[in-house]
Design a protein around this motif. Sequence first.
Motif, PDB file in Angstrom:
ATOM      1  N   ASP A   7      20.276  72.645   0.272  1.00 28.40           N
ATOM      2  CA  ASP A   7      20.218  73.024   1.585  1.00 28.40           C
ATOM      3  C   ASP A   7      21.083  74.334   1.550  1.00 28.40           C
ATOM      4  OD1 ASP A   7      20.529  72.798   4.480  1.00 28.40           O
ATOM      5  OD2 ASP A   7      22.497  72.417   4.391  1.00 28.40           O
ATOM      6  N   GLY A  44      22.344  70.534  11.316  1.00 25.92           N
ATOM      7  CA  GLY A  44      20.987  70.212  10.453  1.00 25.92           C
ATOM      8  C   GLY A  44      19.723  70.485  10.950  1.00 25.92           C
ATOM      9  N   SER A 107      15.720  75.111   4.026  1.00 25.21           N
ATOM     10  CA  SER A 107      16.878  75.047   5.113  1.00 25.21           C
ATOM     11  C   SER A 107      15.936  75.074   6.216  1.00 25.21           C
ATOM     12  CB  SER A 107      17.519  76.430   4.974  1.00 25.21           C
ATOM     13  OG  SER A 107      18.354  76.991   6.257  1.00 25.21           O
ATOM     14  N   SER A 108      16.962  74.614   7.325  1.00 26.10           N
ATOM     15  CA  SER A 108      16.086  74.630   8.961  1.00 26.10           C
ATOM     16  C   SER A 108      16.382  76.149   9.589  1.00 26.10           C
ATOM     17  CB  SER A 108      16.986  73.516   9.652  1.00 26.10           C
ATOM     18  OG  SER A 108      16.556  72.288   9.213  1.00 26.10           O
ATOM     19  N   SER A 132      11.602  77.624   4.599  1.00 25.48           N
ATOM     20  CA  SER A 132      12.209  77.313   6.003  1.00 25.48           C
ATOM     21  C   SER A 132      11.389  76.593   6.779  1.00 25.48           C
ATOM     22  CB  SER A 132      12.244  78.862   6.437  1.00 25.48           C
ATOM     23  OG  SER A 132      12.454  78.694   7.877  1.00 25.48           O
ATOM     24  N   LYS A 141      15.067  68.007  10.622  1.00 21.09           N
ATOM     25  CA  LYS A 141      15.950  66.767  10.074  1.00 21.09           C
ATOM     26  C   LYS A 141      16.438  66.062  11.207  1.00 21.09           C
ATOM     27  CE  LYS A 141      17.379  70.114   6.592  1.00 21.09           C
ATOM     28  NZ  LYS A 141      18.305  70.651   6.043  1.00 21.09           N
ATOM     29  N   PHE A 147      11.985  67.958   3.177  1.00 20.70           N
ATOM     30  CA  PHE A 147      11.999  67.571   1.652  1.00 20.70           C
ATOM     31  C   PHE A 147      10.656  67.206   1.085  1.00 20.70           C
ATOM     32  CE2 PHE A 147      16.405  67.434   3.494  1.00 20.70           C
ATOM     33  CZ  PHE A 147      16.778  68.559   2.906  1.00 20.70           C
ATOM     34  N   VAL A 163      18.642  66.315  -3.861  1.00 21.46           N
ATOM     35  CA  VAL A 163      18.758  67.100  -2.854  1.00 21.46           C
ATOM     36  C   VAL A 163      20.289  67.188  -2.671  1.00 21.46           C
ATOM     37  CG1 VAL A 163      18.398  67.278  -0.176  1.00 21.46           C
ATOM     38  CG2 VAL A 163      16.668  66.532  -1.547  1.00 21.46           C
ATOM     39  N   GLU A 165      22.943  68.174   0.181  1.00 23.89           N
ATOM     40  CA  GLU A 165      23.022  68.174   1.631  1.00 23.89           C
ATOM     41  C   GLU A 165      24.404  68.146   2.234  1.00 23.89           C
ATOM     42  OE1 GLU A 165      21.846  69.124   4.651  1.00 23.89           O
ATOM     43  OE2 GLU A 165      19.713  69.363   4.619  1.00 23.89           O
ATOM     44  N   GLY A 170      20.826  66.041   7.697  1.00 30.40           N
ATOM     45  CA  GLY A 170      20.110  66.498   6.345  1.00 30.40           C
ATOM     46  C   GLY A 170      20.023  65.423   5.403  1.00 30.40           C
TER      47      GLY A 170
END
Length: 216
Positions: A7, A44, A107-108, A132, A141, A147, A163, A165, A170
Amino acid sequence: MTAVLFDMDGVLVDSEDYWVEFEREELLPVAVPDADVDLAEVSGMNFREIYDYLDEEYETAITREEWIDRFEAFAETLYTEHVDSLDGLHDLLAELDDRDVPTALVSSSPHDWIGLVLDRFDLAGAFDEVISADEIEAASKPAPDVFEYAASEVGIPTEECVVVEDSENGIEAAARAGTIVVAYRIDAHGDIDLSPADVVVDDAAELREEVLRLAG
């Protein structure tokens, strides 16, 4: 073979303290003045989806366009002037590369914001994939979509992906995707639910140690 999916906000850069202050002190009092919103509800999530969530749950007092404008103006200053990168990040990525472990930034945030971080910290080309959630058809999320998509892009099954986070949403998303979840505990999020994580770390050195162990 293992891949590591990072993240961005709160992990690769220490932006969450700034975002929390901005949202708590400047944005939410204007957007939902009559509501007491727990930031863990929206942490998130993509910022556009946060607006939709708040509008549905609480009814917003500003337009979606004003919400977006405020976020984008703050992001420009934040990522170019204020944030610092994770201590030892370049060394960690180099070690993973030496081990032929694929990496992705997931990433969001919009790709433009990600680009500001990549440019500022000389990270262009440092990740095998830069994803993205704002650019793919994926639920935000805590849905696992981003993911699952990232795992498919690096060509590694989700259950073999690590992962990293920091947010409650997340961490839940990564767990729901079936990945190995490293929760990076930061002060900005306070006392959130870390129970879905496989490992909890409290600083950059511990994060590096656990990521390299799990990717080994």
